[in-house]
Design a protein around this motif. Sequence first.
Motif, PDB file in Angstrom:
ATOM      1  N   HIS A 153     -35.853  18.510 -34.151  1.00 28.60           N
ATOM      2  CA  HIS A 153     -36.573  17.400 -34.770  1.00 28.60           C
ATOM      3  C   HIS A 153     -37.784  16.987 -33.937  1.00 28.60           C
ATOM      4  N   SER A 154     -37.881  17.537 -32.721  1.00 19.47           N
ATOM      5  CA  SER A 154     -39.008  17.225 -31.844  1.00 19.47           C
ATOM      6  C   SER A 154     -39.992  18.379 -31.727  1.00 19.47           C
ATOM      7  N   PHE A 155     -39.785  19.444 -32.482  1.00 22.92           N
ATOM      8  CA  PHE A 155     -40.706  20.570 -32.408  1.00 22.92           C
ATOM      9  C   PHE A 155     -42.128  20.094 -32.720  1.00 22.92           C
ATOM     10  N   SER A 156     -43.048  20.543 -31.888  1.00 22.49           N
ATOM     11  CA  SER A 156     -44.451  20.207 -32.116  1.00 22.49           C
ATOM     12  C   SER A 156     -45.199  21.306 -32.845  1.00 22.49           C
ATOM     13  N   VAL A 157     -44.792  22.552 -32.604  1.00 28.09           N
ATOM     14  CA  VAL A 157     -45.463  23.666 -33.297  1.00 28.09           C
ATOM     15  C   VAL A 157     -44.479  24.654 -33.909  1.00 28.09           C
ATOM     16  N   TYR A 158     -43.345  24.884 -33.265  1.00 27.23           N
ATOM     17  CA  TYR A 158     -42.455  25.932 -33.754  1.00 27.23           C
ATOM     18  C   TYR A 158     -42.004  25.645 -35.187  1.00 27.23           C
ATOM     19  N   VAL A 176     -41.135  28.883 -25.472  1.00 27.81           N
ATOM     20  CA  VAL A 176     -42.440  29.355 -25.013  1.00 27.81           C
ATOM     21  C   VAL A 176     -43.535  28.773 -25.902  1.00 27.81           C
ATOM     22  N   CYS A 177     -43.318  28.799 -27.225  1.00 31.24           N
ATOM     23  CA  CYS A 177     -44.299  28.197 -28.139  1.00 31.24           C
ATOM     24  C   CYS A 177     -44.514  26.726 -27.811  1.00 31.24           C
ATOM     25  N   GLU A 178     -43.417  26.011 -27.581  1.00 28.51           N
ATOM     26  CA  GLU A 178     -43.517  24.574 -27.309  1.00 28.51           C
ATOM     27  C   GLU A 178     -44.201  24.302 -25.967  1.00 28.51           C
ATOM     28  N   ALA A 179     -43.897  25.098 -24.947  1.00 29.91           N
ATOM     29  CA  ALA A 179     -44.506  24.888 -23.631  1.00 29.91           C
ATOM     30  C   ALA A 179     -46.002  25.185 -23.661  1.00 29.91           C
ATOM     31  N   LEU A 180     -46.397  26.215 -24.379  1.00 32.49           N
ATOM     32  CA  LEU A 180     -47.819  26.535 -24.475  1.00 32.49           C
ATOM     33  C   LEU A 180     -48.564  25.429 -25.213  1.00 32.49           C
ATOM     34  N   TRP A 181     -47.938  24.838 -26.237  1.00 29.74           N
ATOM     35  CA  TRP A 181     -48.583  23.729 -26.947  1.00 29.74           C
ATOM     36  C   TRP A 181     -48.741  22.531 -26.010  1.00 29.74           C
ATOM     37  N   ARG A 182     -47.710  22.216 -25.258  1.00 34.42           N
ATOM     38  CA  ARG A 182     -47.775  21.062 -24.356  1.00 34.42           C
ATOM     39  C   ARG A 182     -48.855  21.225 -23.303  1.00 34.42           C
ATOM     40  N   SER A 183     -49.096  22.458 -22.884  1.00 35.75           N
ATOM     41  CA  SER A 183     -50.108  22.701 -21.853  1.00 35.75           C
ATOM     42  C   SER A 183     -51.470  23.048 -22.453  1.00 35.75           C
ATOM     43  N   HIS A 184     -51.574  23.028 -23.794  1.00 34.67           N
ATOM     44  CA  HIS A 184     -52.828  23.286 -24.523  1.00 34.67           C
ATOM     45  C   HIS A 184     -53.414  24.659 -24.208  1.00 34.67           C
ATOM     46  N   LEU A 185     -52.525  25.645 -24.074  1.00 35.57           N
ATOM     47  CA  LEU A 185     -52.957  27.011 -23.792  1.00 35.57           C
ATOM     48  C   LEU A 185     -52.664  27.902 -24.993  1.00 35.57           C
ATOM     49  N   SER A 186     -53.610  28.749 -25.325  1.00 44.08           N
ATOM     50  CA  SER A 186     -53.424  29.667 -26.444  1.00 44.08           C
ATOM     51  C   SER A 186     -52.431  30.755 -26.072  1.00 44.08           C
ATOM     52  N   CYS A 211     -51.550  25.747 -32.231  1.00 46.12           N
ATOM     53  CA  CYS A 211     -52.692  25.061 -32.846  1.00 46.12           C
ATOM     54  C   CYS A 211     -53.975  25.692 -32.332  1.00 46.12           C
ATOM     55  N   PRO A 212     -54.712  26.402 -33.172  1.00 47.73           N
ATOM     56  CA  PRO A 212     -55.963  27.026 -32.726  1.00 47.73           C
ATOM     57  C   PRO A 212     -57.017  26.026 -32.301  1.00 47.73           C
ATOM     58  N   ALA A 213     -56.882  24.775 -32.739  1.00 49.45           N
ATOM     59  CA  ALA A 213     -57.904  23.773 -32.417  1.00 49.45           C
ATOM     60  C   ALA A 213     -57.799  23.254 -30.984  1.00 49.45           C
ATOM     61  N   CYS A 214     -56.588  23.046 -30.503  1.00 49.78           N
ATOM     62  CA  CYS A 214     -56.455  22.445 -29.176  1.00 49.78           C
ATOM     63  C   CYS A 214     -55.825  23.353 -28.130  1.00 49.78           C
ATOM     64  N   LYS A 236     -48.758  22.574 -40.934  1.00 48.97           N
ATOM     65  CA  LYS A 236     -48.618  21.127 -40.752  1.00 48.97           C
ATOM     66  C   LYS A 236     -49.592  20.629 -39.685  1.00 48.97           C
ATOM     67  N   PRO A 237     -49.904  19.340 -39.691  1.00 51.18           N
ATOM     68  CA  PRO A 237     -50.868  18.799 -38.726  1.00 51.18           C
ATOM     69  C   PRO A 237     -50.373  18.937 -37.291  1.00 51.18           C
ATOM     70  N   CYS A 238     -51.306  19.263 -36.394  1.00 50.31           N
ATOM     71  CA  CYS A 238     -50.973  19.323 -34.970  1.00 50.31           C
ATOM     72  C   CYS A 238     -50.631  17.919 -34.498  1.00 50.31           C
ATOM     73  N   ARG A 239     -49.654  17.816 -33.611  1.00 49.74           N
ATOM     74  CA  ARG A 239     -49.202  16.522 -33.126  1.00 49.74           C
ATOM     75  C   ARG A 239     -49.921  16.059 -31.866  1.00 49.74           C
ATOM     76  N   THR A 240     -50.904  16.818 -31.406  1.00 50.65           N
ATOM     77  CA  THR A 240     -51.711  16.363 -30.278  1.00 50.65           C
ATOM     78  C   THR A 240     -52.574  15.195 -30.741  1.00 50.65           C
ATOM     79  N   PRO A 241     -52.484  14.050 -30.096  1.00 52.39           N
ATOM     80  CA  PRO A 241     -53.288  12.893 -30.520  1.00 52.39           C
ATOM     81  C   PRO A 241     -54.781  13.218 -30.584  1.00 52.39           C
ATOM     82  N   GLY A 242     -55.401  12.906 -31.721  1.00 53.55           N
ATOM     83  CA  GLY A 242     -56.824  13.109 -31.888  1.00 53.55           C
ATOM     84  C   GLY A 242     -57.257  14.535 -32.154  1.00 53.55           C
TER      85      GLY A 242
END
Length: 292
Positions: A253-258, A187-197, A287-290, A263-269
């Motif tokens: 090894h592919s976790f983006s947020v979990y 769920v954490c990973e899917a929400l990050w991929r869709s840029h939803l808080s 990621c609160p930023a994106c 650590k830095p967000c992996r969303t480009p830019g």
Amino acid sequence: MPELPEVETVRRGLAPAMEGAFITRLELNRPDLRFPLPENFASAVEGRRIVSLGRRAKYLLIDLDDDLTVISHLGMSGSFRIEDDTVGEFHHPRSKNAKHDHVVFHLQREAAPRRIIYNDPRRFGFMHLWKRSELDLYPAFAELGPEPTGNALDADYLAGRFSGKNQPLKGALLDQTVVAGLGNIYVCEALWRSHLSPKRAAGSIVTKTGRPKKELALLHTAIREVIADAIAAGGSSLRDHIQTDGSLGYFQHSFSVYDREGKPCRTPGCGGTVARITQAGRSTFYCPACQK
């Protein structure tokens, strides 16, 4: 606790060894796991042929040729391993301690005996027997939502379940009556991929007329993709999870947020930093930023 991709990985690993095999003996080394083992468990399954291995949410289903199904949940530390009687070699390094081998399926297939061993140090897993024709009546399945990999889950379905809800998206997605088998990691990973808080109200991504907004369509796609990617990677070998052949899953090894707090967000830019908050007693990484 293993999530859906881990259980699916176990199912795929066991299927070649178990499907089509006859259960010549069921060895029970204790009377219970989390719950008592089924009454007359051994006599009910011995002599039966395993028709297929399935999965419902986080449950493994072993279908027999007489309309009975062994329903197995791995709990916190449960695992299956394949041991060939002719070799006697353990292929699961974590489970060599035989005192935790609680259930052993002795199988015969194509003249070759084989053992499938259930090992569970913490004994939080369990096994039940149920009629396959009445699986929908099994208490844990009765109110489960659709599978995240099935055709029944689409954006319109989610819109119907989210419409008018102020519940945070994280909690809505973890509700097993909404989507079966989704757990904290994915769920954490899917929400990050869709840029939803994860804090955003579920109803906010549904129109006033009950139709899915663009954000909900993106979320639906993200759910399906993250589960597919995790299954392809063999799951996530966190704490106790490991595949049936002893190899590890690699999706962690592919976790983006979990589990990436600070650590830095992996969303480009993006330039943001992964944060951790607690929702309903569970850690949420985002990621609160994106993620808005």
